[in-house]
Design an enzyme around this catalytic site. Structure first.
Site, short mmCIF file in Angstrom:
data_model
loop_
_atom_site.label_atom_id
_atom_site.label_comp_id
_atom_site.label_asym_id
_atom_site.label_seq_id
_atom_site.Cartn_x
_atom_site.Cartn_y
_atom_site.Cartn_z
N LYS A 1 0.83 -1.22 0.00
CA LYS A 1 0.00 0.00 0.00
C LYS A 1 0.86 1.25 0.00
O LYS A 1 0.49 2.28 -0.58
CB LYS A 1 -0.95 0.00 1.20
CG LYS A 1 -2.09 -0.98 1.02
CD LYS A 1 -3.34 -0.54 1.75
CE LYS A 1 -4.49 -1.47 1.45
NZ LYS A 1 -5.65 -1.25 2.29
N LYS B 1 -3.88 -10.12 -7.58
CA LYS B 1 -5.00 -10.50 -6.73
C LYS B 1 -6.19 -9.61 -7.08
O LYS B 1 -6.00 -8.42 -7.35
CB LYS B 1 -4.57 -10.26 -5.27
CG LYS B 1 -5.52 -10.79 -4.24
CD LYS B 1 -5.14 -10.26 -2.86
CE LYS B 1 -5.42 -8.78 -2.77
NZ LYS B 1 -5.33 -8.20 -1.45
N LYS C 1 -10.10 -3.95 -5.30
CA LYS C 1 -10.75 -2.73 -5.75
C LYS C 1 -9.70 -1.81 -6.36
O LYS C 1 -9.91 -1.21 -7.40
CB LYS C 1 -11.43 -2.03 -4.57
CG LYS C 1 -12.60 -2.82 -4.01
CD LYS C 1 -12.84 -2.52 -2.52
CE LYS C 1 -13.47 -3.69 -1.82
NZ LYS C 1 -13.34 -3.65 -0.37
P1 TYM Z 1 -10.76 -6.25 2.89
O1 TYM Z 1 -11.85 -5.27 3.03
O2 TYM Z 1 -9.63 -5.91 1.98
O3 TYM Z 1 -11.33 -7.64 2.39
C1 TYM Z 1 -12.37 -8.31 3.07
C2 TYM Z 1 -12.10 -9.81 3.05
O4 TYM Z 1 -11.99 -10.28 1.71
C3 TYM Z 1 -10.78 -11.01 1.55
N1 TYM Z 1 -10.28 -10.81 0.17
C4 TYM Z 1 -9.97 -11.80 -0.68
N2 TYM Z 1 -10.01 -13.14 -0.54
C5 TYM Z 1 -9.62 -13.88 -1.60
N3 TYM Z 1 -9.21 -13.35 -2.78
C6 TYM Z 1 -9.16 -12.01 -2.96
N4 TYM Z 1 -8.76 -11.50 -4.12
C7 TYM Z 1 -9.54 -11.18 -1.87
N5 TYM Z 1 -9.60 -9.83 -1.70
C8 TYM Z 1 -10.06 -9.63 -0.44
C9 TYM Z 1 -9.82 -10.41 2.56
O5 TYM Z 1 -8.77 -11.30 2.87
C10 TYM Z 1 -10.75 -10.16 3.71
O6 TYM Z 1 -10.90 -11.32 4.51
N6 TYM Z 1 -7.93 -5.74 6.92
C11 TYM Z 1 -9.12 -6.37 6.46
C12 TYM Z 1 -10.38 -5.96 7.20
C13 TYM Z 1 -10.31 -6.11 8.69
C14 TYM Z 1 -10.39 -7.33 9.41
C15 TYM Z 1 -10.33 -6.96 10.79
C16 TYM Z 1 -10.45 -8.67 9.04
C17 TYM Z 1 -10.24 -5.12 9.60
N7 TYM Z 1 -10.25 -5.62 10.88
C18 TYM Z 1 -10.36 -7.93 11.80
C19 TYM Z 1 -10.48 -9.63 10.05
C20 TYM Z 1 -10.42 -9.26 11.42
C21 TYM Z 1 -9.30 -6.00 5.00
O7 TYM Z 1 -8.71 -5.09 4.52
O8 TYM Z 1 -10.21 -6.67 4.33
#
Ligand code: TYM
Length: 325
Positions: A112, A192, A195
């Protein structure tokens, strides 16, 4: 007593099929086995540039899409992170237990920081500690996520252990749970699905938009002409078939691709039809909810109220163990 499950999603645009296959479908399948809390993590989303004017809309969209996909709010709590101030309070405490060096090694921070060269802020750096606070505030034991979040959950375990050793046993060490699709690749076939890379299909994409996006998706790049045999093993479109098509369809496509009986366009048409079949009900339900934001807000407010209670108790235990009260 059921174990506590916690997970979160950023309101950073439309929810895509990477989120759905990598996390949300797993959340839904675990609803009955765990005591589940899910958060729309808006404080995480502000670590990169965003427009304040669209934030509320994004929060509602994220909540609506998750609910429409099957996150049954009678069987879990869903809430917005910034409505529970203890998340940032616990973050401060956990900051004092987190070495800078560990955060510098976080892959997501490095990625990032590269993508946001002009805005490498402290929040972006501290992002995994806020994520740890999210989980520990509710004494989360199970954390279903995609593969990209595993390093963050490992860090959560380390921080929990450190707190327990220094101040007394309080937090369980959270364990990540991966789905059968831990890393969905984008339509470019190289990165991957995300967004920020704009290589995604959202859960509320219209059928013709799904087809338009899929028709441009990268397949086996060695297959130059329609008559060349293809190799499904290295084709991202074939991989996506695994999550939307039946076993017999998969078998047939695999054989017919290798023998060049079908071309990539034919293969994508089948995928598009199957995706539309699964996603159309989600899109319809999402739009229904988005058009009635008050009901979504009510659900989120009720969720935040329950969470504030749990969060208050945890913070009071934290302060007491730390000699702050
Ligand atoms: P975020 O918003 O980027 O994504 C949400 C969830 O989707 C999964 N994900 C994917 N899985 C497989 N292939 C992909 N291409 C893909 N893109 C996204 C992410 O792994 C995630 O599980 N930091 C986290 C949000 C968060 C969180 C937490 C998660 C904040 N606090 C506490 C667990 C526990 C995030 O950015 O997710």
């Amino acid at each position: 007593m059921k174990k506590r499950l916690f997970s979160g999603i950023q309101p950073s645009g439309e929810v895509h099929i990477g989120n759905y296959l990598g996390a949300i479908k797993n959340w839904i399948s675990l609803l009955d086995d765990y005591d589940c809390i899910f958060s729309i993590v808006d404080y995480h989303a502000i670590t990169v540039e965003y427009s304040p004017g669209v934030m509320q809309e994004r929060i509602i969209n994220a909540a609506a899409t998750n609910i429409a996909a099957g996150l049954d709010t009678d069987r879990c709590i869903i809430f917005v992170q910034s409505q529970v101030p203890e998340h940032t309070e616990l973050t401060w405490v956990l900051n004092t237990l987190t070495p800078m060096g560990i955060l510098e090694r976080m892959t997501q921070f490095k990625d990032k920081a590269q993508q946001n060269e002009k805005n490498i802020n402290v929040g972006l750096f501290d992002y995994p500690v806020l994520q740890t606070a999210d989980i520990l505030l509710y004494k989360g034991q199970a954390v279903p996520v995609g593969e990209d979040q595993v390093q963050h959950i490992e860090l959560s375990r380390e921080i929990a252990r450190k707190f327990n050793t220094r101040y007394g046993e309080l937090f369980p060490e959270p364990q990540h749970i991966l789905s059968n699709a831990p890393r969905i690749m984008g339509l470019d076939g190289k990165n991957k699905m995300s967004k920020s890379m704009n290589n995604y299909i959202s859960l509320i994409e219209k059928p013709d938009a799904i087809w338009k996006k899929l028709s441009r998706a990268v397949t086996d790049e060695n297959r130059k002409r329609r008559d060349d045999p293809g190799n499904p093993d290295i084709c991202n479109v074939y991989t996506l078939h695994k999550y939307f098509s039946t076993d017999s369809e998969l078998d047939r496509i695999n054989k017919q691709c290798r023998s060049a009986e079908i071309g990539c366009v034919d293969c994508k048409k089948i995928l598009s039809e199957n995706m539309v079949k699964e996603l159309e009900p989600i899109r319809e339900k999402s739009l229904e909810l988005i058009n009635n934001p008050v009901s979504v807000m009510d659900t989120l407010n009720a969720g935040a109220e329950k969470c504030r209670k749990i969060a208050k108790e945890t913070m009071s235990e934290v302060r007491s163990l730390m000699g702050l009260r």
